[in-house]
Design a protein around this motif. Structure first.
Motif, mmCIF file in Angstrom:
data_model
loop_
_atom_site.group_PDB
_atom_site.id
_atom_site.type_symbol
_atom_site.label_atom_id
_atom_site.label_comp_id
_atom_site.label_asym_id
_atom_site.label_seq_id
_atom_site.Cartn_x
_atom_site.Cartn_y
_atom_site.Cartn_z
ATOM 1 N N ALA A 1 -24.629 61.757 -9.645
ATOM 2 C CA ALA A 1 -25.806 62.043 -8.820
ATOM 3 C C ALA A 1 -25.505 61.714 -7.366
ATOM 4 N N THR A 2 -24.413 60.969 -7.138
ATOM 5 C CA THR A 2 -24.021 60.584 -5.779
ATOM 6 C C THR A 2 -22.702 61.260 -5.411
ATOM 7 N N PRO A 3 -22.479 61.525 -4.119
ATOM 8 C CA PRO A 3 -21.210 62.129 -3.686
ATOM 9 C C PRO A 3 -20.012 61.264 -4.083
ATOM 10 N N THR A 4 -20.157 59.942 -3.973
ATOM 11 C CA THR A 4 -19.069 59.033 -4.340
ATOM 12 C C THR A 4 -18.753 59.138 -5.826
ATOM 13 N N LYS B 1 -27.046 73.029 -14.959
ATOM 14 C CA LYS B 1 -28.457 72.720 -15.223
ATOM 15 C C LYS B 1 -29.021 71.715 -14.223
ATOM 16 N N GLY B 2 -28.178 71.262 -13.288
ATOM 17 C CA GLY B 2 -28.642 70.279 -12.315
ATOM 18 C C GLY B 2 -28.812 68.894 -12.913
ATOM 19 N N VAL B 3 -27.957 68.572 -13.900
ATOM 20 C CA VAL B 3 -28.032 67.276 -14.589
ATOM 21 C C VAL B 3 -26.843 66.415 -14.168
ATOM 22 N N ALA B 4 -27.103 65.150 -13.887
ATOM 23 C CA ALA B 4 -26.052 64.230 -13.466
ATOM 24 C C ALA B 4 -25.423 63.546 -14.680
ATOM 25 N N LEU B 5 -24.260 62.953 -14.472
ATOM 26 C CA LEU B 5 -23.556 62.221 -15.529
ATOM 27 C C LEU B 5 -23.263 60.808 -15.042
ATOM 28 N N ARG B 6 -23.583 59.831 -15.874
ATOM 29 C CA ARG B 6 -23.300 58.434 -15.538
ATOM 30 C C ARG B 6 -22.400 57.840 -16.616
ATOM 31 N N ILE B 7 -21.264 57.280 -16.187
ATOM 32 C CA ILE B 7 -20.333 56.608 -17.102
ATOM 33 C C ILE B 7 -20.358 55.138 -16.748
ATOM 34 N N VAL B 8 -20.987 54.342 -17.593
ATOM 35 C CA VAL B 8 -21.324 52.962 -17.271
ATOM 36 C C VAL B 8 -20.105 52.095 -16.963
ATOM 37 N N LEU C 1 -15.112 60.865 -10.221
ATOM 38 C CA LEU C 1 -14.877 61.594 -11.466
ATOM 39 C C LEU C 1 -13.757 62.617 -11.292
ATOM 40 N N ASN C 2 -13.724 63.281 -10.151
ATOM 41 C CA ASN C 2 -12.648 64.231 -9.875
ATOM 42 C C ASN C 2 -11.301 63.529 -9.811
ATOM 43 N N VAL C 3 -11.295 62.344 -9.213
ATOM 44 C CA VAL C 3 -10.054 61.564 -9.118
ATOM 45 C C VAL C 3 -9.585 61.143 -10.510
ATOM 46 N N LEU C 4 -10.523 60.677 -11.339
ATOM 47 C CA LEU C 4 -10.181 60.255 -12.691
ATOM 48 C C LEU C 4 -9.599 61.411 -13.499
ATOM 49 N N GLY C 5 -10.215 62.586 -13.360
ATOM 50 C CA GLY C 5 -9.722 63.758 -14.061
ATOM 51 C C GLY C 5 -8.326 64.137 -13.592
ATOM 52 N N GLY C 6 -8.103 64.036 -12.287
ATOM 53 C CA GLY C 6 -6.787 64.349 -11.733
ATOM 54 C C GLY C 6 -5.722 63.372 -12.206
ATOM 55 N N VAL C 7 -6.069 62.096 -12.279
ATOM 56 C CA VAL C 7 -5.132 61.069 -12.747
ATOM 57 C C VAL C 7 -4.760 61.310 -14.203
#
Length: 202
Positions: A113-116, A99-106, A121-127
């Motif tokens: 919304a940013t490449p970083t 849907k083109g919606v970003a996710l922010r985990i405070v 998030l991908n790293v966290l999921g992998g860990v």
């Protein structure tokens, strides 16, 4: 027409921060209110909240995902408030990206919304996946070691495995009820193990 539907259909609605707050049914209401307070302070204009266990369906989360539209950002205070597992997190991210919606985990400082943010998030999921695989591997190694040392007992014997004990106790004159109590199994299991043999009544 509900307020939510009116807002979603309003072409003039600007992109917004959408907050999602959750606590388990065992947690105090104060924990939910604290999340709502933090999300409001961050500028969330729309809030979805619920108090459900980690395994129960999350209707308010589904409503938040349905409400969000392109350009919006879904905001949560902590990752464990949002997803119950790595797999669940992946499905949420997939739905948001579609849907083109970003996710922010405070608390993690993650904003997709940013490449970083996407990389983090991908790293966290992998860990998280790696940790689970390591846990399962340690569990398998522990079982193998226990078996090698003759200490692994496995599952408790079933009523079928106790058939000989049941018959021996019945031969001693114990009733089906007494046998069931002694062996920690159901009376019906005792009956099946002894059938068609006759045993003393309970």
């Amino acid at each position: 027409m509900s307020e939510n539907l009116v807002e979603r259909l309003d072409p003039e609605r600007s992109v917004m921060l959408i907050g999602y707050a959750r606590t388990s049914t065992l947690e105090q209401d104060a924990g939910l209110e604290a999340q709502v307070r933090d999300l409001t302070a961050l500028g969330c204009e729309k809030l979805f909240r619920e108090q459900v266990s980690s395994l129960a369906p999350r209707k308010q989360l589904e409503s938040a995902l349905e409400f969000a539209r392109q350009g919006d950002t879904l905001v949560v205070t902590k990752l464990d408030r949002l997803a119950r597992s790595v797999t669940h997190l992946g499905k949420i991210i997939e739905a948001l990206e579609a849907k083109g919606v970003a996710l922010r985990i405070v608390n993690l400082g993650v904003d997709t919304a940013t490449p970083t943010g996407r990389l983090m998030l991908n790293v966290l999921g992998g860990v998280a996946q790696f940790e689970r695989e390591m846990m399962l591997e340690r569990q398998r190694e522990g079982i193998a070691k226990a078996k090698a040392e003759g200490a692994y007992k496995g599952r408790k014997p079933t009523a079928r495995a106790k058939a000989e004990e049941i018959k021996a106790l019945a031969a001693e004159g114990l009733s089906m009820g007494a046998i069931a109590t002694k062996l920690g199994i159901g009376k019906g299991s005792v009956h099946r193990a002894l059938s068609p043999a006759k045993v003393p009544a309970a």
